[in-house]
Design a protein around this motif. Sequence first.
Motif, PDB file in Angstrom:
ATOM      1  N   ASP A 338       0.810  -1.224   0.000  1.00 54.25           N
ATOM      2  CA  ASP A 338       0.000   0.000   0.000  1.00 54.25           C
ATOM      3  C   ASP A 338       0.841   1.272   0.000  1.00 54.25           C
ATOM      4  OD1 ASP A 338      -2.497  -1.145  -0.094  1.00 54.25           O
ATOM      5  OD2 ASP A 338      -2.589  -1.438   2.079  1.00 54.25           O
ATOM      6  N   GLN A 339       2.153   1.142  -0.175  1.00 48.87           N
ATOM      7  CA  GLN A 339       3.044   2.299  -0.072  1.00 48.87           C
ATOM      8  C   GLN A 339       3.186   2.999  -1.428  1.00 48.87           C
ATOM      9  OE1 GLN A 339       6.708   0.758   1.495  1.00 48.87           O
ATOM     10  NE2 GLN A 339       5.816   0.196   3.467  1.00 48.87           N
ATOM     11  N   ASP A 340       2.578   4.180  -1.544  1.00 46.96           N
ATOM     12  CA  ASP A 340       2.721   5.016  -2.741  1.00 46.96           C
ATOM     13  C   ASP A 340       3.772   6.091  -2.492  1.00 46.96           C
ATOM     14  OD1 ASP A 340       0.522   4.251  -4.729  1.00 46.96           O
ATOM     15  OD2 ASP A 340      -0.625   4.450  -2.867  1.00 46.96           O
ATOM     16  N   LEU A 341       4.238   6.714  -3.572  1.00 45.91           N
ATOM     17  CA  LEU A 341       5.038   7.926  -3.404  1.00 45.91           C
ATOM     18  C   LEU A 341       4.181   8.993  -2.721  1.00 45.91           C
ATOM     19  CD1 LEU A 341       6.893   8.123  -6.846  1.00 45.91           C
ATOM     20  CD2 LEU A 341       7.904   7.612  -4.623  1.00 45.91           C
ATOM     21  N   PRO A 342       4.768   9.829  -1.879  1.00 49.44           N
ATOM     22  CA  PRO A 342       3.971  10.818  -1.130  1.00 49.44           C
ATOM     23  C   PRO A 342       3.282  11.815  -2.057  1.00 49.44           C
ATOM     24  CG  PRO A 342       6.320  11.219  -0.854  1.00 49.44           C
ATOM     25  CD  PRO A 342       6.191   9.886  -1.525  1.00 49.44           C
ATOM     26  N   ILE A 343       2.177  12.377  -1.569  1.00 50.41           N
ATOM     27  CA  ILE A 343       1.393  13.332  -2.355  1.00 50.41           C
ATOM     28  C   ILE A 343       2.200  14.590  -2.660  1.00 50.41           C
ATOM     29  CG2 ILE A 343       0.378  14.532  -0.376  1.00 50.41           C
ATOM     30  CD1 ILE A 343      -1.403  13.525  -3.663  1.00 50.41           C
ATOM     31  N   THR A 344       3.212  14.876  -1.830  1.00 49.34           N
ATOM     32  CA  THR A 344       4.046  16.053  -2.105  1.00 49.34           C
ATOM     33  C   THR A 344       4.795  15.896  -3.429  1.00 49.34           C
ATOM     34  OG1 THR A 344       5.763  15.024  -0.734  1.00 49.34           O
ATOM     35  CG2 THR A 344       4.350  16.677   0.322  1.00 49.34           C
ATOM     36  N   VAL A 345       5.155  14.660  -3.794  1.00 47.96           N
ATOM     37  CA  VAL A 345       5.806  14.418  -5.084  1.00 47.96           C
ATOM     38  C   VAL A 345       4.863  14.804  -6.212  1.00 47.96           C
ATOM     39  CG1 VAL A 345       6.727  12.632  -6.615  1.00 47.96           C
ATOM     40  CG2 VAL A 345       7.301  12.612  -4.183  1.00 47.96           C
ATOM     41  N   VAL A 346       3.588  14.471  -6.053  1.00 47.58           N
ATOM     42  CA  VAL A 346       2.600  14.795  -7.072  1.00 47.58           C
ATOM     43  C   VAL A 346       2.419  16.307  -7.189  1.00 47.58           C
ATOM     44  CG1 VAL A 346       0.215  14.473  -7.801  1.00 47.58           C
ATOM     45  CG2 VAL A 346       1.428  12.610  -6.651  1.00 47.58           C
ATOM     46  N   ALA A 438      -2.353  10.893 -21.713  1.00 53.33           N
ATOM     47  CA  ALA A 438      -3.510  10.003 -21.653  1.00 53.33           C
ATOM     48  C   ALA A 438      -3.112   8.562 -21.962  1.00 53.33           C
ATOM     49  CB  ALA A 438      -4.581  10.479 -22.626  1.00 53.33           C
ATOM     50  N   SER A 439      -2.290   8.383 -22.991  1.00 50.88           N
ATOM     51  CA  SER A 439      -1.837   7.046 -23.351  1.00 50.88           C
ATOM     52  C   SER A 439      -1.042   6.419 -22.219  1.00 50.88           C
ATOM     53  CB  SER A 439      -0.991   7.123 -24.623  1.00 50.88           C
ATOM     54  OG  SER A 439      -0.478   5.859 -24.962  1.00 50.88           O
ATOM     55  N   ASN A 440      -0.131   7.183 -21.641  1.00 50.52           N
ATOM     56  CA  ASN A 440       0.696   6.646 -20.571  1.00 50.52           C
ATOM     57  C   ASN A 440      -0.111   6.423 -19.304  1.00 50.52           C
ATOM     58  OD1 ASN A 440       3.370   5.801 -19.817  1.00 50.52           O
ATOM     59  ND2 ASN A 440       3.423   7.563 -18.436  1.00 50.52           N
ATOM     60  N   GLY A 441      -1.136   7.257 -19.078  1.00 50.53           N
ATOM     61  CA  GLY A 441      -1.986   7.054 -17.911  1.00 50.53           C
ATOM     62  C   GLY A 441      -2.681   5.708 -17.956  1.00 50.53           C
ATOM     63  N   GLY A 442      -3.217   5.328 -19.131  1.00 53.85           N
ATOM     64  CA  GLY A 442      -3.868   4.034 -19.256  1.00 53.85           C
ATOM     65  C   GLY A 442      -2.893   2.886 -19.074  1.00 53.85           C
ATOM     66  N   THR A 443      -1.707   3.001 -19.673  1.00 54.05           N
ATOM     67  CA  THR A 443      -0.699   1.954 -19.521  1.00 54.05           C
ATOM     68  C   THR A 443      -0.226   1.844 -18.085  1.00 54.05           C
ATOM     69  OG1 THR A 443       0.040   2.284 -21.802  1.00 54.05           O
ATOM     70  CG2 THR A 443       1.560   1.162 -20.318  1.00 54.05           C
ATOM     71  N   THR A 444      -0.033   2.995 -17.424  1.00 49.59           N
ATOM     72  CA  THR A 444       0.390   2.993 -16.025  1.00 49.59           C
ATOM     73  C   THR A 444      -0.645   2.303 -15.148  1.00 49.59           C
ATOM     74  OG1 THR A 444       1.663   5.040 -16.296  1.00 49.59           O
ATOM     75  CG2 THR A 444       0.964   4.477 -14.065  1.00 49.59           C
ATOM     76  N   ALA A 445      -1.923   2.550 -15.415  1.00 48.77           N
ATOM     77  CA  ALA A 445      -2.973   1.894 -14.643  1.00 48.77           C
ATOM     78  C   ALA A 445      -2.909   0.375 -14.825  1.00 48.77           C
ATOM     79  CB  ALA A 445      -4.336   2.425 -15.066  1.00 48.77           C
ATOM     80  N   LYS A 460       7.792   1.546  -5.384  1.00 49.11           N
ATOM     81  CA  LYS A 460       8.919   1.132  -6.221  1.00 49.11           C
ATOM     82  C   LYS A 460       8.520   1.043  -7.689  1.00 49.11           C
ATOM     83  CE  LYS A 460      11.191  -1.357  -2.449  1.00 49.11           C
ATOM     84  NZ  LYS A 460      11.682  -2.662  -1.940  1.00 49.11           N
ATOM     85  N   GLN A 461       7.299   0.621  -7.917  1.00 48.45           N
ATOM     86  CA  GLN A 461       6.837   0.541  -9.301  1.00 48.45           C
ATOM     87  C   GLN A 461       6.696   1.926  -9.916  1.00 48.45           C
ATOM     88  OE1 GLN A 461       2.971  -1.083 -10.021  1.00 48.45           O
ATOM     89  NE2 GLN A 461       3.615  -2.126 -11.876  1.00 48.45           N
ATOM     90  N   GLN A 462       6.240   2.896  -9.145  1.00 53.17           N
ATOM     91  CA  GLN A 462       6.112   4.264  -9.651  1.00 53.17           C
ATOM     92  C   GLN A 462       7.477   4.858  -9.985  1.00 53.17           C
ATOM     93  OE1 GLN A 462       3.882   5.565  -6.300  1.00 53.17           O
ATOM     94  NE2 GLN A 462       1.971   4.686  -7.063  1.00 53.17           N
ATOM     95  N   ILE A 463       8.481   4.521  -9.175  1.00 52.18           N
ATOM     96  CA  ILE A 463       9.843   4.957  -9.503  1.00 52.18           C
ATOM     97  C   ILE A 463      10.291   4.325 -10.820  1.00 52.18           C
ATOM     98  CG2 ILE A 463      12.268   4.816  -8.780  1.00 52.18           C
ATOM     99  CD1 ILE A 463      11.270   4.949  -5.872  1.00 52.18           C
ATOM    100  N   ALA A 464       9.986   3.031 -10.992  1.00 58.36           N
ATOM    101  CA  ALA A 464      10.358   2.346 -12.235  1.00 58.36           C
ATOM    102  C   ALA A 464       9.659   2.969 -13.437  1.00 58.36           C
ATOM    103  CB  ALA A 464      10.015   0.859 -12.127  1.00 58.36           C
ATOM    104  N   LEU A 465       8.422   3.405 -13.255  1.00 58.19           N
ATOM    105  CA  LEU A 465       7.697   4.056 -14.352  1.00 58.19           C
ATOM    106  C   LEU A 465       8.389   5.346 -14.768  1.00 58.19           C
ATOM    107  CD1 LEU A 465       4.039   3.441 -13.153  1.00 58.19           C
ATOM    108  CD2 LEU A 465       4.973   2.732 -15.365  1.00 58.19           C
TER     109      LEU A 465
END
Length: 821
Positions: A338-346, A438-445, A460-465
């Motif tokens: 359940d560990q996402d990158l923090p909202i401050t990164v966003v 938009a294209s990358n958003g769908g692939t990321t999902a 870790k997956q978000q960093i890899a993205l």
Amino acid sequence: MAHGSPPVVDDRVPLAEAHGAPHKPYVSPEQSPAELTLRGLVLGSVLGIVFAASSVYLAIKVGLTVSASIPVAVLSIAIFRALGRSSILENTIVQTTGSAGESLAFGVAAALPALLILGYDISLTHAFLTAALGGVLGVLMMIPLRQGLIVQEHGKLTYPEGTASADVLIVGEQGGTNARTVILGFIIGGVYKFAYSGMKLFKEAIGTPIKGLKAATLSTEVSPELLGVGYIIGPRVASITFAGGVLSYLILIPMVSFFGSGMETPLLVHNGMLIRDMSPDQIRNAYVLYIGAGAVATGGLISLIRSLPTIVGAFKRSVETLRQSRTQGALPTVLRTDQDLPITVVLVGSALLILAIWLAPPLHVNFISAILIVVFGFFFVTVSARITGEIGSSSNPISGMVVATLLVTCLVYLLFGWTSSPDRFMALTTAAIVGIAASNGGTTAQDLKTAFLVGGTPRKQQIALFVGVLTSAMFIGLVLVLLNQGATAVIPEAHPGVQVTEMSTDTRTQHTYRWAVSQDALTQRGMTPAQLKRSLWAERLDMVPADGALELRSWRPIPAQELSNLTLAPANGPSLKLSDAGLVTAGPDRVYKEGFVRGADTPVPAGRYLVDDQGSIQYVVDPGIGGRISEYEGQTLTRYSAPKAQLFALIIDGILTQRLPWDLVLLGVFIALMLELCGVSSLPFAVGVYLPISSSAPIFVGGMVRHFVDKLRGGSAAESEFSPGTLMSSGYIAGGSIAGVLIAFLEIASDGAWTRAINLPALFGHENAVGAFLNAVGESELAHPTWSNVWGLAFFAVLTAVLFRSALKGKSGAEAPPPSH
């Protein structure tokens, strides 16, 4: 979807039907196997670049891409297994990093070539910034949406491609995969492509006119990548696409020729050509492309309109789930899964993105356009992420989103009076970044869903993205530039009295050589001026009469002695060594300035031109992507049609200059509406109208192979998506596309010398048995019209038979062997 199948669009091809997913991750949150490793990021980046290059090639050739997720996952498992041992989570990181490249490639290769059509050049810096900023925007906006869309909506949003990738990874962890099929397909596709595109052993496209139907032609490319695409997209979409080509080449073009052959004035074209003097390809470029553009735009908008209820509901539910997930407060202990990158990164990242888009000089985007990018980007990323969860990437209308962005942007520009050439550049950049996001958003999902099912760590997956986006963005623009420059041709083309609209600081040096021989003397030797010009052009030389002699011109420096020893072998004539006919001496160099024609107030087509010291246009630098000259001096030029880019350029130019031939466009609109009323998806059909029939024909063949394999082999739809046929097709696509990129590199690196050195028909000549045979059946001006077609068709039949046998007899990658004890 309770009633029927979802509408099919051509931006992505389907990978798997939705099927049930486990509620418990394969790797429990309490376990912490190796995941975000350096070797995983490196391998994922390399595979991402390879498949991104493949996607760029496909996007500029036929306007679609093929998902790289499953081939990357299969190759990752095989490579790491050969190196030792890896965890399923490390393979998930590789798959995630590698799939980012393909999602960027579609947006970049679909939109940026429109710059060439509008009279600009493709800048590496502009391409990198567009890809990187759009990709990062898509990933950033998916971080806060993950909890709502992936976790809270689990069981409701199936994410079929993400689920299929998770299946492959789990099967691989248990001991199954069939990477050898992908690798074998890669080798076969690459060698086969190199044989005809590099060595010219057989023709790239075979075809024949249809007797009794004026201007009707039927042709096909013998292409491994298009055959593979047809297999993957399946028989229905492949047949619909080919039907569009049939309408274009066997109905519309003959109709235009039949009804227009008696006209004494040009109908729409301003170059003075009458319809009766046009070839089928010229009729297509002048008239049918506008019909196809109207149909493609309508098909994209219909897919978007059909998705409106889903879009509105998706956006509302996503915002609500995002609000709920952020108001629940932090849990005392956050599980690894359940560990996402923090909202401050966003928040900080989004602010920096806005500034970068606005202030980056290569983008030339003003503040209003930056706001439009943020608004459309946020909306369409959210929509794209949810639509891919509900009905899969194959029905995600990315083209419709880009068209909608372009239409709104151009209308806003029209209201502000922004109709200049730089404004068109800015409009395209705006739509390109939104489309990539938009294209990358769908692939990321889809990737986040894969990690959710196998038990990956979101952070870790978000960093890899981010790593996958940035590494692929560095190379996507380079591949696009390589393919364009490798096929660019400098053609003599004078436009007396017309000046270029904008000069650049670049120049080109032309090297001249005096050949002390007259055309009369050559005629006495049995060589006509036409034969001579054709033979010289095959060596990248142009010829003009000069003071009782001939002047040879080249854009590359050639020692006079080397040129003297050049032997010409024209069709139906004797060979001729230049020095035997007359002395060759080096002449003065000429320097031409480069300039661009842009805008609506000139009769000259938009593009890049070379002008002399007086400012008169002497040459056109016709691009390889979207170029308007397909043949010169009997030599067929490599051209990439870039159908999506043609459409986007047409929209921008048509709205901002208000000179679109609406009669033809509306014909395409009503053709698309007619198909929709008949229950047929109009977008694949419209793309078939837009593409050369030689491109849609091998897609149709691949679809038919898939049809018979599915009937004979059976099996579930999901299993068939990582069956041996799909894996072999993925290899065909990657191998053929990479070979095409490699040939373009060889062309540029040596200014054509290396590609001429491997051109076997030219190398052997036609005065010996082997050379005569190669010239008769290969890609040569001496090719026999019948036997060269039969020869090329035989090779294509063998390639098709290999795919059919592999698909029918091979072992599925989904079959895991029993675990050993």
